[in-house]
Design a protein around this motif. Structure first.
Motif, PDB file in Angstrom:
ATOM      1  N   ARG A   1      36.281  96.723  40.507  1.00 31.56           N
ATOM      2  CA  ARG A   1      35.592  95.467  40.213  1.00 31.56           C
ATOM      3  C   ARG A   1      35.838  95.040  38.770  1.00 31.56           C
ATOM      4  O   ARG A   1      36.069  93.860  38.486  1.00 31.56           O
ATOM      5  CB  ARG A   1      34.088  95.617  40.465  1.00 31.56           C
ATOM      6  CG  ARG A   1      33.293  94.348  40.207  1.00 31.56           C
ATOM      7  CD  ARG A   1      31.839  94.504  40.630  1.00 31.56           C
ATOM      8  NE  ARG A   1      31.748  94.742  42.055  1.00 31.56           N
ATOM      9  CZ  ARG A   1      30.590  94.914  42.705  1.00 31.56           C
ATOM     10  NH1 ARG A   1      29.449  94.900  42.034  1.00 31.56           N
ATOM     11  NH2 ARG A   1      30.581  95.114  44.015  1.00 31.56           N
TER      12      ARG A   1
ATOM     13  N   ARG B   1      39.603  93.895  38.252  1.00 30.91           N
ATOM     14  CA  ARG B   1      39.814  92.585  38.881  1.00 30.91           C
ATOM     15  C   ARG B   1      39.177  91.483  38.046  1.00 30.91           C
ATOM     16  O   ARG B   1      39.770  90.418  37.835  1.00 30.91           O
ATOM     17  CB  ARG B   1      39.246  92.577  40.304  1.00 30.91           C
ATOM     18  CG  ARG B   1      40.012  93.466  41.274  1.00 30.91           C
ATOM     19  CD  ARG B   1      39.604  93.220  42.706  1.00 30.91           C
ATOM     20  NE  ARG B   1      38.229  93.599  42.991  1.00 30.91           N
ATOM     21  CZ  ARG B   1      37.842  94.816  43.364  1.00 30.91           C
ATOM     22  NH1 ARG B   1      38.740  95.801  43.480  1.00 30.91           N
ATOM     23  NH2 ARG B   1      36.566  95.083  43.640  1.00 30.91           N
TER      24      ARG B   1
ATOM     25  N   TYR C   1      44.978  88.024  44.267  1.00 29.34           N
ATOM     26  CA  TYR C   1      44.380  87.399  45.451  1.00 29.34           C
ATOM     27  C   TYR C   1      44.736  88.155  46.728  1.00 29.34           C
ATOM     28  O   TYR C   1      43.953  88.169  47.686  1.00 29.34           O
ATOM     29  CB  TYR C   1      44.679  85.907  45.553  1.00 29.34           C
ATOM     30  CG  TYR C   1      46.115  85.451  45.641  1.00 29.34           C
ATOM     31  CD1 TYR C   1      46.930  85.757  46.721  1.00 29.34           C
ATOM     32  CD2 TYR C   1      46.654  84.627  44.643  1.00 29.34           C
ATOM     33  CE1 TYR C   1      48.231  85.294  46.808  1.00 29.34           C
ATOM     34  CE2 TYR C   1      47.965  84.164  44.725  1.00 29.34           C
ATOM     35  CZ  TYR C   1      48.745  84.502  45.807  1.00 29.34           C
ATOM     36  OH  TYR C   1      50.035  84.031  45.898  1.00 29.34           O
TER      37      TYR C   1
ATOM     38  N   LEU D   1      42.156  90.955  46.928  1.00 31.52           N
ATOM     39  CA  LEU D   1      40.860  90.445  47.368  1.00 31.52           C
ATOM     40  C   LEU D   1      40.856  90.157  48.865  1.00 31.52           C
ATOM     41  O   LEU D   1      39.897  90.468  49.568  1.00 31.52           O
ATOM     42  CB  LEU D   1      40.511  89.177  46.584  1.00 31.52           C
ATOM     43  CG  LEU D   1      40.199  89.388  45.102  1.00 31.52           C
ATOM     44  CD1 LEU D   1      40.185  88.063  44.366  1.00 31.52           C
ATOM     45  CD2 LEU D   1      38.856  90.105  44.934  1.00 31.52           C
TER      46      LEU D   1
ATOM     47  N   ARG E   1      40.471  93.160  51.016  1.00 32.22           N
ATOM     48  CA  ARG E   1      39.112  93.679  51.024  1.00 32.22           C
ATOM     49  C   ARG E   1      38.172  92.768  51.818  1.00 32.22           C
ATOM     50  O   ARG E   1      36.954  92.946  51.787  1.00 32.22           O
ATOM     51  CB  ARG E   1      38.595  93.831  49.589  1.00 32.22           C
ATOM     52  CG  ARG E   1      39.385  94.818  48.759  1.00 32.22           C
ATOM     53  CD  ARG E   1      38.989  94.776  47.287  1.00 32.22           C
ATOM     54  NE  ARG E   1      39.839  95.628  46.479  1.00 32.22           N
ATOM     55  CZ  ARG E   1      39.650  96.943  46.318  1.00 32.22           C
ATOM     56  NH1 ARG E   1      38.605  97.517  46.895  1.00 32.22           N
ATOM     57  NH2 ARG E   1      40.486  97.655  45.597  1.00 32.22           N
ATOM     58  N   ASP E   2      38.750  91.775  52.505  1.00 36.83           N
ATOM     59  CA  ASP E   2      38.003  90.807  53.303  1.00 36.83           C
ATOM     60  C   ASP E   2      37.140  89.896  52.439  1.00 36.83           C
ATOM     61  O   ASP E   2      36.184  89.293  52.932  1.00 36.83           O
ATOM     62  CB  ASP E   2      37.132  91.506  54.356  1.00 36.83           C
ATOM     63  CG  ASP E   2      36.873  90.614  55.571  1.00 36.83           C
ATOM     64  OD1 ASP E   2      37.729  89.764  55.888  1.00 36.83           O
ATOM     65  OD2 ASP E   2      35.792  90.752  56.186  1.00 36.83           O
ATOM     66  N   ASN E   3      37.485  89.787  51.150  1.00 41.70           N
ATOM     67  CA  ASN E   3      36.815  88.842  50.264  1.00 41.70           C
ATOM     68  C   ASN E   3      37.577  87.517  50.300  1.00 41.70           C
ATOM     69  O   ASN E   3      38.216  87.111  49.321  1.00 41.70           O
ATOM     70  CB  ASN E   3      36.758  89.379  48.825  1.00 41.70           C
ATOM     71  CG  ASN E   3      35.906  90.628  48.709  1.00 41.70           C
ATOM     72  OD1 ASN E   3      35.006  90.857  49.509  1.00 41.70           O
ATOM     73  ND2 ASN E   3      36.199  91.456  47.721  1.00 41.70           N
TER      74      ASN E   3
ATOM     75  N   ASP F   1      36.721  84.747  47.648  1.00 44.31           N
ATOM     76  CA  ASP F   1      37.253  85.036  46.314  1.00 44.31           C
ATOM     77  C   ASP F   1      38.773  84.920  46.290  1.00 44.31           C
ATOM     78  O   ASP F   1      39.355  84.415  45.313  1.00 44.31           O
ATOM     79  CB  ASP F   1      36.839  86.443  45.875  1.00 44.31           C
ATOM     80  CG  ASP F   1      35.346  86.552  45.599  1.00 44.31           C
ATOM     81  OD1 ASP F   1      34.710  85.492  45.380  1.00 44.31           O
ATOM     82  OD2 ASP F   1      34.816  87.678  45.620  1.00 44.31           O
TER      83      ASP F   1
ATOM     84  N   THR G   1      43.420  81.231  53.658  1.00 45.26           N
ATOM     85  CA  THR G   1      42.172  81.978  53.460  1.00 45.26           C
ATOM     86  C   THR G   1      40.980  81.038  53.392  1.00 45.26           C
ATOM     87  O   THR G   1      39.889  81.379  53.865  1.00 45.26           O
ATOM     88  CB  THR G   1      42.228  82.850  52.194  1.00 45.26           C
ATOM     89  OG1 THR G   1      42.594  82.047  51.070  1.00 45.26           O
ATOM     90  CG2 THR G   1      43.218  83.977  52.356  1.00 45.26           C
TER      91      THR G   1
ATOM     92  N   GLU H   1      37.919  81.321  56.004  1.00 48.56           N
ATOM     93  CA  GLU H   1      36.574  81.560  55.490  1.00 48.56           C
ATOM     94  C   GLU H   1      35.583  80.530  56.018  1.00 48.56           C
ATOM     95  O   GLU H   1      34.480  80.873  56.462  1.00 48.56           O
ATOM     96  CB  GLU H   1      36.593  81.542  53.955  1.00 48.56           C
ATOM     97  CG  GLU H   1      35.230  81.713  53.298  1.00 48.56           C
ATOM     98  CD  GLU H   1      34.650  83.109  53.482  1.00 48.56           C
ATOM     99  OE1 GLU H   1      33.495  83.301  53.077  1.00 48.56           O
ATOM    100  OE2 GLU H   1      35.334  83.988  54.024  1.00 48.56           O
TER     101      GLU H   1
END
Length: 267
Positions: free
Chosen positions: A120, A123, A148, A151, A154-156, A159, A192, A196
């Motif tokens: 964290r 990043r 990116y 991110l 990580r299924d973010n 972000d 993405t 999302e």
């Protein structure tokens, strides 16, 4: 309009300018410049590592900062984690307003730290360093992509879309110089964002990405377009088709057939 800042290797004359107090080996400088000129990756990795370590071992040399930074920068092209000692060493010098400026040094160190371990903190530091760059560089163009992508892995997705969107905005003025990086960022931002949440903005990002690729494909010519561009174009066509099919399933009251409008879609 912004233009891509290209750092020109300026170490060739440093060995000639050394004084009695300078301690960086002229052989290290010569080997580095020769390796960069040949473009041989193995030679660049070896010469960059040697020059970086030589500069670190001789911090009082007047060329220590520029030598360490340039060596670490080239090493980062091949193994950015290995460039971390030189990047951190360069950070220890005060800001001078001259190359390498502090923002460039911070970006190199942040990118190397992130490459060594994605946490964290690393990043967050890399994103902050990218935001602090006034003008895009080849390093910043490169650094956006793994951030990116990490991110997204990580299924973010929110972000990842935001970082890719920042990359698009930063690189658009110089996209002709970093076309693959720019279009990759545009693709990631569009896809993405749409995965999302389905909004007018995320759909517009898909349409804009597809339109840019269509224009490029037309201007270059179908037979002359490189394979990566052709593949990107057909991916964008598939995404537009998927988005159109999704919106065709939406009823007048905003509900979908068997799917919530904000649910992620897997392709």
């Amino acid at each position: 309009m912004k233009r891509l800042r290209r750092v020109v290797i300026g170490l060739m004359g440093l060995g000639l300018a050394q004084t009695a107090q300078a301690q960086i080996s002229a052989d290290s400088l010569t080997a580095f410049n020769q390796a960069v000129e040949t473009g041989d990756a193995a030679a660049i990795e070896t010469a960059s590592t040697n020059l970086m370590n030589d500069a670190i071992a001789n911090p009082d040399d007047p060329d220590a900062l520029i030598a360490a930074y340039e060596a670490a920068l080239k090493l980062c092209d091949i193994d950015c984690e290995a460039a971390l000692p030189g990047a951190e060493f360069a950070l220890g010098f005060p800001a001078t307003g001259q190359h390498p400026i502090m923002a460039e040094r911070e970006l190199l160190a942040a990118f190397a730290s992130f490459t060594a371990e994605s946490t964290r903190d690393t990043r967050r530091e890399l994103l902050a360093a990218l935001n602090n760059m006034e003008d895009p560089t080849l390093l910043s163009a490169r650094a956006f992509m793994p951030l990116y992508a990490d991110l997204a892995s990580r299924d973010n997705l929110g972000d990842a879309a935001a970082v890719a969107g920042l990359a698009v905005r930063e690189l658009r003025p110089v996209r002709s110089s970093v076309l693959q990086y720019y279009l990759h960022a545009a693709e990631t931002h569009a896809t993405t964002s749409f995965l999302e949440v389905k909004t007018e903005e995320s759909h517009e990002a898909l349409v804009r990405w597809n339109a840019e690729l269509r224009e490029l494909r037309t201007s270059i010519g179908l037979n002359q377009a490189p394979e990566w561009l052709r593949l990107a174009y057909w991916r964008s066509e598939a995404w537009i088709g998927a988005a159109n099919a999704f919106y065709a399933s939406v009823s007048d009251d905003g509900e979908t057939t068997g799917r919530n409008g904000r649910e992620r879609v897997s392709f």
